[in-house]
Design a protein around this motif. Structure first.
Motif, mmCIF file in Angstrom:
data_model
loop_
_atom_site.group_PDB
_atom_site.id
_atom_site.type_symbol
_atom_site.label_atom_id
_atom_site.label_comp_id
_atom_site.label_asym_id
_atom_site.label_seq_id
_atom_site.Cartn_x
_atom_site.Cartn_y
_atom_site.Cartn_z
ATOM 1 N N MET A 135 3.636 64.593 34.450
ATOM 2 C CA MET A 135 3.755 63.308 35.122
ATOM 3 C C MET A 135 4.918 62.905 36.035
ATOM 4 O O MET A 135 4.753 62.430 37.016
ATOM 5 N N TRP A 136 5.914 63.202 35.324
ATOM 6 C CA TRP A 136 7.011 63.032 35.941
ATOM 7 C C TRP A 136 7.294 63.860 37.504
ATOM 8 O O TRP A 136 7.652 63.201 38.398
ATOM 9 N N SER A 137 6.866 65.063 37.605
ATOM 10 C CA SER A 137 6.770 65.668 38.836
ATOM 11 C C SER A 137 5.653 65.245 39.728
ATOM 12 O O SER A 137 5.913 65.100 40.747
ATOM 13 N N MET A 138 4.551 64.529 39.171
ATOM 14 C CA MET A 138 3.411 64.196 40.009
ATOM 15 C C MET A 138 3.907 62.796 40.625
ATOM 16 O O MET A 138 3.609 62.548 41.862
ATOM 17 N N ILE A 139 4.833 62.222 40.060
ATOM 18 C CA ILE A 139 5.067 60.793 40.596
ATOM 19 C C ILE A 139 6.405 61.054 41.455
ATOM 20 O O ILE A 139 6.540 60.417 42.415
ATOM 21 N N GLU A 140 7.219 62.170 41.200
ATOM 22 C CA GLU A 140 8.573 62.198 42.006
ATOM 23 C C GLU A 140 7.997 62.947 43.280
ATOM 24 O O GLU A 140 8.734 62.634 44.353
ATOM 25 N N ASN A 141 7.180 63.796 43.277
ATOM 26 C CA ASN A 141 6.796 64.568 44.436
ATOM 27 C C ASN A 141 5.781 64.017 45.284
ATOM 28 O O ASN A 141 5.913 63.999 46.683
ATOM 29 N N ASP A 142 4.628 63.391 44.799
ATOM 30 C CA ASP A 142 3.656 63.090 45.540
ATOM 31 C C ASP A 142 3.129 61.608 45.203
ATOM 32 O O ASP A 142 2.175 61.031 46.039
#
Length: 289
Positions: A244-251
């Motif tokens: 979830m953290w990578s989904m918010i940070e990247n996209d």
């Protein structure tokens, strides 16, 4: 020369003292509800914003949402990577909660039955992870595993979660044991019961609310932990909070908000179930009565 007599100290009339006490009570009764409402708004506003954003019709996270749509919740069913990450997080959290309950209950029984100086030291040591920032704790444990030559894996991740989750079990179980006292255990022993029988048939049923609440808090803390998980998990094990953290940070992916909505709903259900099984409200009501 006649000496001037000293004037006696002026005393506040009883009516004025009563007025001041009344004013103090009225101001307390007015200020406390306002502070409680402000605190409630500050605690619930982020959750409400996330829930509203999860129903957005936009392809990226934004608030207020331009429209209403359920498409991001429906898209979660076609997200195999998300299911794998959620399963990993669930397994780690479940195993962590079980180990924390075993270690926490054993530590509490040892501390409650001892009057040695080591009890205060042990209590401070167990509770110390709560006093440290999560990033510092995760970085320190990662450095420790690197120093002893242990490669990051699911094993190191579970050890890290046990370290940060055990304090919740210890604090709740220790409070239950303190309220319970030792009279019932002593009576059971005096009647010829073994320590094992006394624990499983006397002590454990009476401290069950504290054990269940501690296990529940340990499970939730492990499931949504980001800082320690980020430092101690390996590249092959994908965890839900990191995903979830990578989904918010990247996209700025709206599906992350939809996942949060599902987690909020499941957490509410678990809290209701935990209340029914633990009977915490009944215990509080009986204690006040």
């Amino acid at each position: 020369m006649s000496s001037t007599p000293l004037n006696p100290p002026t005393q506040l009339p009883s009516e004025s003292a009563y007025s001041l006490r009344k004013l103090d009570q009225m101001s307390f009764a007015m200020v406390m509800p306002i502070l409680a409402i402000l605190g409630l708004i500050m605690l619930t506003a982020p959750t409400i914003i996330v829930l509203l954003a999860s129903f957005s019709s936009s392809a990226t996270l934004q608030f207020p949402p331009p429209g209403f749509s359920l498409q991001w919740y429906l898209s979660l069913f076609n997200f195999p990577e998300l299911r794998a990450a959620a399963l990993n997080s669930f397994q780690v959290a479940l195993f962590t909660a079980i180990v924390c309950v075993v270690l926490g209950v054993a530590a509490c029984l040892a501390m409650i039955n001892s009057r040695g100086r080591w009890v205060a030291v042990m209590d401070a040591l167990v509770m110390s992870p709560l006093a440290l920032p999560g990033v510092a704790l995760g970085l320190g444990m990662m450095a420790f595993f690197a120093m002893v030559g242990v490669r990051l894996s699911l094993f190191t991740l579970i050890i890290g979660h046990i370290v940060i989750c055990t304090p919740y079990v210890v604090r709740n179980v220790l409070a239950s044991l303190t309220q319970l006292g030792s009279s019932l255990q002593e009576a059971s022993s005096a009647l010829g019961a073994s320590p094992t029988y006394t624990f499983f048939n006397v002590t454990l049923p009476l401290i069950k609310p504290g054990v269940l609440i501690g296990a529940f808090m340990a499970f939730l803390t492990s499931f949504d932990n980001v800082a320690v998980t980020l430092f101690l998990s390996d590249a092959r094990t994908e965890m839900l909070p990191i995903r979830m953290w990578s989904m918010i940070e990247n996209d700025l992916d709206v599906r992350a908000a939809a996942i949060s909505g599902v987690l909020i709903f499941l957490t509410a259900l678990l809290m209701i179930a935990m209340e029914r099984f633990s009977g915490l409200s009944k215990a509080l009501i009986n204690g006040k009565a």
